[in-house]
Design an enzyme around this catalytic site. Sequence first.
Site, PDB file in Angstrom:
ATOM      1  N   HIS A 101      29.201  11.078   2.823  1.00 57.96           N
ATOM      2  CA  HIS A 101      30.566  11.017   2.291  1.00 57.96           C
ATOM      3  C   HIS A 101      30.745  12.252   1.409  1.00 57.96           C
ATOM      4  CE1 HIS A 101      29.451   6.711   2.662  1.00 57.96           C
ATOM      5  NE2 HIS A 101      30.733   6.449   2.826  1.00 57.96           N
ATOM      6  N   ASP A 104      29.277  11.648  -2.030  1.00 55.12           N
ATOM      7  CA  ASP A 104      27.813  11.517  -2.152  1.00 55.12           C
ATOM      8  C   ASP A 104      27.224  12.809  -2.703  1.00 55.12           C
ATOM      9  OD1 ASP A 104      28.254   9.280  -0.608  1.00 55.12           O
ATOM     10  OD2 ASP A 104      27.382  10.117   1.227  1.00 55.12           O
TER      11      ASP A 104
HETATM   12  C1  XUL Z   1      29.999   0.225   4.098  1.00 58.19           C
HETATM   13  C2  XUL Z   1      29.666   1.213   5.138  1.00 58.19           C
HETATM   14  C3  XUL Z   1      29.949   2.635   4.822  1.00 58.19           C
HETATM   15  C4  XUL Z   1      30.415   3.432   5.983  1.00 58.19           C
HETATM   16  C5  XUL Z   1      30.841   4.827   5.624  1.00 58.19           C
HETATM   17  O1  XUL Z   1      29.707  -1.080   4.415  1.00 58.19           O
HETATM   18  O2  XUL Z   1      29.147   0.875   6.168  1.00 58.19           O
HETATM   19  O3  XUL Z   1      28.805   3.195   4.277  1.00 58.19           O
HETATM   20  O4  XUL Z   1      29.433   3.533   6.963  1.00 58.19           O
HETATM   21  O5  XUL Z   1      31.810   4.855   4.643  1.00 58.19           O
END
Ligand code: XUL
Length: 447
Positions: A101, A104
């Site tokens: 992300h 992150d």
């Molecule tokens: C949350 C989840 C996230 C997504 C990306 O449950 O799975 O980590 O994969 O935002």
Amino acid sequence: MADLWDFNKVNYVGNGNLGTGDGFHYYNPDEIIGGKKMRDWLRFSVAYWHTFDQRLVDPFGDGTAIRPYDKYTDPMDQALAKVDYAFEFYDKLGVDYLAFHDRDLAPEGDTLRETNKNLDKVVDKIVEYQKTSGMKVLWNTANMFTNPRFVSGAATSPYADIFAYSAAQLKHSLEIGKRVGAENYVFWGGREGYESLWNTDMKREQEHAAKIFHLAKDYATEIGFDAQMLLEPKPKEPTTHQYDFDAATTIAFMKEYDLDKDFKLNLEGNHANLAGHTYQHEIRVAREAGLLGSLDANQGDKLIGWDIDEFPSDLYEAVAAMYEVVEDGGIGPHGGLNFDSKPRRSSFEANDLLYAHMVGMDTFAAGLRIATKMKEDHVLENLVTERYSSYDSGIGADIESGKADFKTLEEYSMDKTQADLRNATHSDHLEQVKDTINHYIIDALSK
Ligand code: XUL
Ligand code: CO
């Protein structure tokens, strides 16, 4: 490369030796299985948020994690140092992909301008490492659920300023995707849902969600970022109800809003369980719709109702998931297995990050070996073909071809006796089928 982690490179040691392993027993990256290298079937990816950022909190407890970069107290210093640790980790584990992300990677500033500046510094460093290591990005995404501004959603927030901010954040995230050459771009709408229907205009919110997906795809096309766009279903958590509930609901949404040509699905094991499905079910639904994009690998726990993102160790579940993947010829053309997983809170040492990925990788590698063998022997294929064979000729063929209508079907059925119809059905011998699957699990791995 500096020696930052206190562990050695993981190698394939084979499965001849029982006892605690210090290598992969089933994952042999360059071995050809079912016509492809294992690394190309599995395309393992490390999730930045869990592996390098997660402090191992749970809803009742603080973080327990001990990490070697805890010594950096300035957030930006730590963010930059983590990249060194991350790339050494990828190298030692022997994975080819990472996923992240935007949030992150670097701390937020007071404005998006400042935040982007922090982020770009870290991305510059990642891009440099990519050149020397060959590491690829399976997907990137935007975190539009952690900051309090997203309390009532991002694209589906009732507040237009938040939609605008989300679009601006996404714009930069897509630009980063292009810079790092991300093969996919994921949207998980953590807060795109509702707490209560009494104060929610569901239709308007869903239109806003569709709008941001179209804007994102249009902008990606404009800048020449040709990643596969993916929606990641989850039924709830943190919202009471998330709009992208499961694969079937998300596919219906994609069709309703004309997104099914440009978007596919990223499916996660624990999300499937929260929706009352198996992982296999979700993958089957997506692949039969031609929309299997990528997989987030993790598992839930039969006894805990949360999204606990446990590293996959359930061999049976991995066989079922890989069976669907083998059936589809791969995890979509661009997909992979991203470990959206974290070690248990009681596995708090840095080394546990390595062991956790090892069990996850070996579980799916074993799953691949077993599923491929089952497929090569046509065990389930023959069984399914036989089960539906009454549609291959006679009345069944007339039904499928459209030749039969209600009148001819009435004529055909009117004088069938109870015994005739009972004879038309056959025992599924399901227990025998399950015994065969167990047999394959043991046998395919003992060779
Ligand atoms: C949350 C989840 C996230 C997504 C990306 O449950 O799975 O980590 O994969 O935002
Ligand atoms: Co996920």
